[in-house]
Scaffold this motif. Structure first.
Motif, PDB file in Angstrom:
ATOM      1  N   ARG A 346       0.853  -1.189   0.000  1.00 21.35           N
ATOM      2  CA  ARG A 346       0.000   0.000   0.000  1.00 21.35           C
ATOM      3  C   ARG A 346       0.889   1.240   0.000  1.00 21.35           C
ATOM      4  NH1 ARG A 346      -5.230   1.942   1.048  1.00 21.35           N
ATOM      5  NH2 ARG A 346      -6.160  -0.108   1.169  1.00 21.35           N
ATOM      6  N   GLY A 347       0.493   2.237  -0.769  1.00 23.80           N
ATOM      7  CA  GLY A 347       1.272   3.467  -0.862  1.00 23.80           C
ATOM      8  C   GLY A 347       1.966   3.604  -2.214  1.00 23.80           C
ATOM      9  N   GLN A 348       2.107   2.467  -2.926  1.00 29.88           N
ATOM     10  CA  GLN A 348       2.827   2.541  -4.202  1.00 29.88           C
ATOM     11  C   GLN A 348       1.978   3.121  -5.335  1.00 29.88           C
ATOM     12  OE1 GLN A 348       4.429  -1.696  -4.063  1.00 29.88           O
ATOM     13  NE2 GLN A 348       5.974  -0.680  -5.323  1.00 29.88           N
ATOM     14  N   PHE A 349       0.672   2.883  -5.277  1.00 29.11           N
ATOM     15  CA  PHE A 349      -0.199   3.323  -6.378  1.00 29.11           C
ATOM     16  C   PHE A 349      -1.386   4.082  -5.782  1.00 29.11           C
ATOM     17  CE2 PHE A 349       1.742  -0.814  -7.367  1.00 29.11           C
ATOM     18  CZ  PHE A 349       2.680  -0.361  -8.302  1.00 29.11           C
ATOM     19  N   PRO A 350      -1.140   5.330  -5.363  1.00 22.42           N
ATOM     20  CA  PRO A 350      -2.155   6.040  -4.570  1.00 22.42           C
ATOM     21  C   PRO A 350      -3.480   6.254  -5.285  1.00 22.42           C
ATOM     22  CG  PRO A 350      -0.226   7.434  -5.042  1.00 22.42           C
ATOM     23  CD  PRO A 350       0.109   6.053  -5.490  1.00 22.42           C
ATOM     24  N   ILE A 351      -3.464   6.454  -6.579  1.00 24.99           N
ATOM     25  CA  ILE A 351      -4.749   6.693  -7.274  1.00 24.99           C
ATOM     26  C   ILE A 351      -5.572   5.403  -7.258  1.00 24.99           C
ATOM     27  CG2 ILE A 351      -5.859   7.464  -9.419  1.00 24.99           C
ATOM     28  CD1 ILE A 351      -4.008   9.624  -8.431  1.00 24.99           C
ATOM     29  N   ALA A 352      -4.934   4.313  -7.645  1.00 24.59           N
ATOM     30  CA  ALA A 352      -5.658   3.032  -7.663  1.00 24.59           C
ATOM     31  C   ALA A 352      -6.123   2.670  -6.259  1.00 24.59           C
ATOM     32  CB  ALA A 352      -4.763   1.929  -8.223  1.00 24.59           C
ATOM     33  N   GLU A 353      -5.318   2.973  -5.255  1.00 33.29           N
ATOM     34  CA  GLU A 353      -5.705   2.634  -3.875  1.00 33.29           C
ATOM     35  C   GLU A 353      -6.908   3.455  -3.427  1.00 33.29           C
ATOM     36  OE1 GLU A 353      -1.969   3.097  -1.851  1.00 33.29           O
ATOM     37  OE2 GLU A 353      -1.103   1.496  -3.071  1.00 33.29           O
ATOM     38  N   SER A 354      -6.936   4.716  -3.829  1.00 37.10           N
ATOM     39  CA  SER A 354      -8.075   5.555  -3.470  1.00 37.10           C
ATOM     40  C   SER A 354      -9.342   5.022  -4.157  1.00 37.10           C
ATOM     41  CB  SER A 354      -7.778   7.003  -3.879  1.00 37.10           C
ATOM     42  OG  SER A 354      -8.946   7.741  -3.865  1.00 37.10           O
ATOM     43  N   ILE A 355      -9.214   4.586  -5.408  1.00 37.44           N
ATOM     44  CA  ILE A 355     -10.366   3.994  -6.115  1.00 37.44           C
ATOM     45  C   ILE A 355     -10.758   2.692  -5.409  1.00 37.44           C
ATOM     46  CG2 ILE A 355     -11.138   2.967  -8.299  1.00 37.44           C
ATOM     47  CD1 ILE A 355      -9.107   4.948  -9.697  1.00 37.44           C
ATOM     48  N   SER A 356      -9.764   1.873  -5.127  1.00 38.19           N
ATOM     49  CA  SER A 356      -9.993   0.573  -4.482  1.00 38.19           C
ATOM     50  C   SER A 356     -10.770   0.726  -3.170  1.00 38.19           C
ATOM     51  CB  SER A 356      -8.625  -0.065  -4.215  1.00 38.19           C
ATOM     52  OG  SER A 356      -8.725  -1.254  -3.501  1.00 38.19           O
ATOM     53  N   ASP A 357     -10.438   1.762  -2.401  1.00 41.35           N
ATOM     54  CA  ASP A 357     -11.078   1.967  -1.093  1.00 41.35           C
ATOM     55  C   ASP A 357     -12.482   2.559  -1.215  1.00 41.35           C
ATOM     56  OD1 ASP A 357      -8.748   1.106   0.042  1.00 41.35           O
ATOM     57  OD2 ASP A 357      -7.993   3.112   0.554  1.00 41.35           O
ATOM     58  N   ARG A 358     -12.760   3.229  -2.345  1.00 39.94           N
ATOM     59  CA  ARG A 358     -13.985   4.033  -2.399  1.00 39.94           C
ATOM     60  C   ARG A 358     -14.963   3.652  -3.513  1.00 39.94           C
ATOM     61  NH1 ARG A 358     -11.511   9.433  -3.597  1.00 39.94           N
ATOM     62  NH2 ARG A 358     -13.655  10.156  -3.572  1.00 39.94           N
ATOM     63  N   VAL A 359     -14.528   2.793  -4.444  1.00 38.14           N
ATOM     64  CA  VAL A 359     -15.378   2.546  -5.619  1.00 38.14           C
ATOM     65  C   VAL A 359     -16.550   1.620  -5.303  1.00 38.14           C
ATOM     66  CG1 VAL A 359     -14.149   0.488  -6.525  1.00 38.14           C
ATOM     67  CG2 VAL A 359     -15.183   2.132  -8.117  1.00 38.14           C
TER      68      VAL A 359
END
Ligand SMILES: Cc1ncc(COP(=O)(O)O)c(C=O)c1O
Length: 385
Positions: A346-359
């Motif tokens: 976690r932390g390497q791909f912040p955009i994808a992680e934000s989508i992953s957490d919220r989509v």
């Protein structure tokens, strides 16, 4: 509240398709055979693809297409962080190293600057995903591939019927893989197809999908056939059944209509959610090239501050209102396997992680009525309060 549970996806199967499946079952030939051949021809014509090979799933198609690259240990394939895990798993299963890059927030499609930055002397292929059916900027992607001598395998699981600059995906470029899973824009139960311009790849896939045998079963068991065969290489059991083709023969002619209806409903969601702060809607209009979106998913992001809860609680609340949703996707690099085996964190791909957490994917399917869509919008408003 309406007692009917509204699923987020639902296949549209016509009476003609059901009759065709019955006819297939009664015909005495239910596995790969004449209906599969007809379906492949229909798919080739529809897509304008030089070769179209049906197989048991998109995962199978990706696996075989990647295997055909003859990757050596350490060879790298670049793929986006926001995708279904099959994209990355098949790179691993084909002997490659999955090199993940982040996506852009507006479209969830891979960031082409990040792709260029990730290319090394070991890179062998690029694997874009046309997320939700919105085509990646393929002119730019293919220019990058050409500059570095790379193959391109498009994960087009979401994108059957989508278009880029007036051309259908599958009618140009290197290799594409489509999915006919029941949640996809058209379905054959399970199923997938690979399209390619590469004659050698097509010939290899034809063998790989059926044990490496050099002839289809029905060409062996028919009246003119010989029961004997040779093995070209150790292959898989990834063939497509005539029962699946029976569905596909009726799904494909309806596909453009399905996709048009998906587009209309998506457009209506934009209008209905225009003043809604609870959700951030994707911005396909941010791309500057002409395209035809297949609208496989309508996948906004939940804004926890505006909603007062996280995405998973929001999903649970919508379920209480009898509204089904999906999560497409939890970013695969956050899973145990990709963390432990490939060292992603976690932390390497912040955009994808934000989508992953919220989509979350809201209901979208061709037979959805406007009244059903209004129920979704009302449920969102009720939950937000
Ligand atoms: C981006 C992506 N790639 C590949 C697949 C695999 O498709 P299939 O279920 O046909 O194997 C999916 C399925 O959801 C997908 O969404």
């Amino acid at each position: 509240m309406n007692d009917d549970f509204l699923p987020f996806a639902k296949p549209s199967i016509s009476p003609e398709a059901i009759a065709e499946v019955t006819a297939c079952l009664e015909s005495g030939w239910i596995t790969t055979g004449p209906r599969t051949k007809r379906f492949e021809e229909m798919l080739r014509d529809y897509l304008g693809a030089p070769h179209a090979l049906a197989c048991s799933s998109a995962t199978a198609g990706l696996h075989m297409a990647l295997l055909s690259l003859n990757l050596e240990p350490g060879d790298e394939v670049i793929a986006p962080a926001m995708t279904f895990v099959a994209t990355l798993n098949t790179i691993v299963l084909a002997g490659g190293k999955p090199v993940i890059v982040d996506v852009v927030p507006e479209t969830y499609n891979l960031d082409l600057d990040a792709v260029e930055a990730a290319i090394t002397p070991r890179t062998r292929a690029l694997m874009p995903v046309h997320f939700a059916g919105l085509p990646v900027d393929l002119d730019r992607l293919y220019a990058i591939a050409e500059k570095h001598g790379l193959r391109v395998i498009e994960d087009a699981a979401h994108a059957i019927g989508a278009g880029y600059k007036g051309k259908r995906l599958g009618s140009f470029g290197d290799t594409q893989v489509f999915s006919f899973h029941p949640n996809k824009n058209m379905t054959t139960g399970e199923g997938g197809a690979v399209t390619t311009r590469d004659d050698a790849l097509a010939a290899r896939l034809a063998k790989l999908r059926f044990h490496g045998i050099d002839r289809e079963a029905w060409a062996r068991f028919g009246k003119q056939g010989s029961p004997h065969y040779d093995i070209a290489e150790a292959g898989f059991k990834y063939n497509f059944m005539d029962i699946q083709a029976a569905l596909g023969l009726h799904q494909l002619p309806a596909l453009d209509g399905f996709n048009q209806r998906r587009g209309e409903l998506a457009c209506r969601y934009y209008g209905l959610f225009a003043d809604q702060e609870a959700l951030t809607l994707p911005k396909p209009q941010s791309v500057d090239y002409p395209h035809l979106h297949a609208w496989h998913l309508f996948a906004p992001l939940v804004n926890p501050e505006a909603v007062g809860m996280d995405r998973d609680s929001f999903i649970a609340k919508l379920k209480e209102h009898n509204i089904g949703t999906g999560v497409h996707y939890r970013a695969p690099h956050l899973s145990e396997y990709y963390e432990k085996t490939w060292g992603y964190q976690r932390g390497q791909f912040p955009i994808a992680e934000s989508i992953s957490d919220r989509v979350l994917s809201l209901p979208l399917f061709p037979t959805m009525t406007e009244a059903q869509q209004d129920r979704v919008v009302k449920a969102v408003r009720d939950v937000v309060g």
